[in-house]
Scaffold this motif. Sequence first.
Motif, short mmCIF file in Angstrom:
data_model
loop_
_atom_site.label_atom_id
_atom_site.label_comp_id
_atom_site.label_asym_id
_atom_site.label_seq_id
_atom_site.Cartn_x
_atom_site.Cartn_y
_atom_site.Cartn_z
N TYR A 46 -8.44 0.17 8.68
CA TYR A 46 -8.43 1.02 7.49
C TYR A 46 -9.12 2.64 7.16
O TYR A 46 -9.70 3.42 6.92
CB TYR A 46 -10.06 0.46 6.15
N ALA A 100 -12.20 2.03 0.77
CA ALA A 100 -12.55 0.42 1.19
C ALA A 100 -13.42 -0.16 0.64
O ALA A 100 -14.39 -0.14 1.87
CB ALA A 100 -11.68 -0.14 2.38
N LEU A 143 -0.70 -4.39 6.10
CA LEU A 143 -1.58 -4.09 4.67
C LEU A 143 -1.73 -2.28 5.09
O LEU A 143 -0.99 -1.52 4.38
CB LEU A 143 -2.00 -5.01 4.43
N GLY A 144 -2.16 -1.99 5.59
CA GLY A 144 -3.14 -0.86 6.06
C GLY A 144 -2.70 -0.19 6.72
O GLY A 144 -2.51 1.43 6.36
N VAL A 160 -5.98 -2.13 -4.95
CA VAL A 160 -5.33 -3.40 -4.53
C VAL A 160 -6.73 -4.55 -3.90
O VAL A 160 -7.47 -3.63 -3.07
CB VAL A 160 -4.72 -2.74 -3.38
N TYR A 177 -9.52 0.03 -1.60
CA TYR A 177 -8.82 -1.46 -1.29
C TYR A 177 -10.13 -2.25 -1.62
O TYR A 177 -10.58 -1.62 -1.12
CB TYR A 177 -8.35 -1.07 -0.51
N TYR A 229 -11.43 -6.66 -0.36
CA TYR A 229 -11.15 -7.83 0.36
C TYR A 229 -11.79 -8.59 0.51
O TYR A 229 -13.35 -8.35 0.16
CB TYR A 229 -10.85 -7.37 2.00
N LEU A 258 0.77 -1.10 0.08
CA LEU A 258 -0.32 0.12 0.07
C LEU A 258 0.83 1.20 -0.26
O LEU A 258 0.63 2.19 -1.08
CB LEU A 258 -1.19 0.10 1.09
#
Length: 396
Positions: free
Chosen positions: A183, A167, A103-104, A57, A214, A216, A22
């Motif tokens: 996030y 996100a 990641l965040g 991402v 982002y 997920y 990121l």
Amino acid sequence: MIPLPPDLAVPPYGAATLADVLPGAATALGVPVGRGALARDPLDLTGVLGGARRVAVLLIDGLGADLVRAHAEFAPTLAALSSPVGDLSAPCPSTTPVSLATLGTGLPPGSHGILGFVTLVPGEGGATGEGRTLNHVQWVDDPDPAVWQARRTVFEQAETAGVSATAVGPYAYAGSGLTRAVYRGATYTGAVSHGDVCALVLGALAATPRALVYGYIPELDLTGHVRGVDSPSWRAQLAFVDRVVEELVAGLPDDAALLVTADHGMLDVPDVTRVDLDEEPDLSDGVRLLAGEPRARYVHAEPGAEDDVLHSWREVLGHRAWVVSREDAVASGIFGPVDDAVAARIGDVVALARGTWALTTPRLEPGPSRLVAYHGSLTATELAIPLLVARGRALG
């Protein structure tokens, strides 16, 4: 210090880990990312993304790089994507809450403080005096997410720089403690299906001239845990995930790029390589609290019993786990530099499983102890995660 055995590895933070994704994507969009001593873009995603003005991402939970390679026929879209920097490494422990925070924030676990699936909340004795634990996937607002994970996220830095941050994740996760901690700074949009994930990610990419989006997807990991990664169910779920990626690639705006990665790999654990901790009385002597998960255990000792607990766990587990003190685990670098404020969340004793061993406790954790596949330790299969890229038509 007892060194890591050769089948376990230290994640190369600041060089080629999930922590570097990121920050690199944001740097490519012109965000002045702050990471302390770590380089902003060690993967050269600025070059990889080729001038993209919008970057998505996508993190697919449980999509280990070894698993992708072994099942390429079920994931033709993923198999065909470019892998410009090779495999990356998950953090330690190689488990979802730790990875999502890594990641965040763009930081190693020792910096952001989310150090396990279940960890001790230091300084809180609870009703019995044993201590209180925090399960990070069941977390709501205690402890306060802004205090428990106090580091500034990459999403916050993007918003400050004028880059829209979004996100997209399961609707049920909106407002959870983990969502708010990792996030923070992004607009969280709850998705209700795989199709919804596609539409929401593509819609967020198209909404503004510069965007960091982002997404997920959790279902592959859940299927692996319950059915195993060597199961028809897991392979079928992989095919569905591949279809999601195909739709995202087809819908990319001309000036956008998509990065696909994961939080960890996973492996099946047969019955013959499970240690039932409930059946090993020597492992409970002097133990105040057991945390972590079956392949990454944190053992908190009664005051004064730390050395005895360490000795007992080493003697009983032997070759089945790397068992060290907190001090030696920190010194090994597996968590990256560890802030003093979060060090007590790590057990007095750390036990990381080797091979396909798992350290289960059916009495304390009846559900997790029945799973088929696990992750959390530092084997190659658990650590290796992909970084795949697709570019819009204008980017070549």
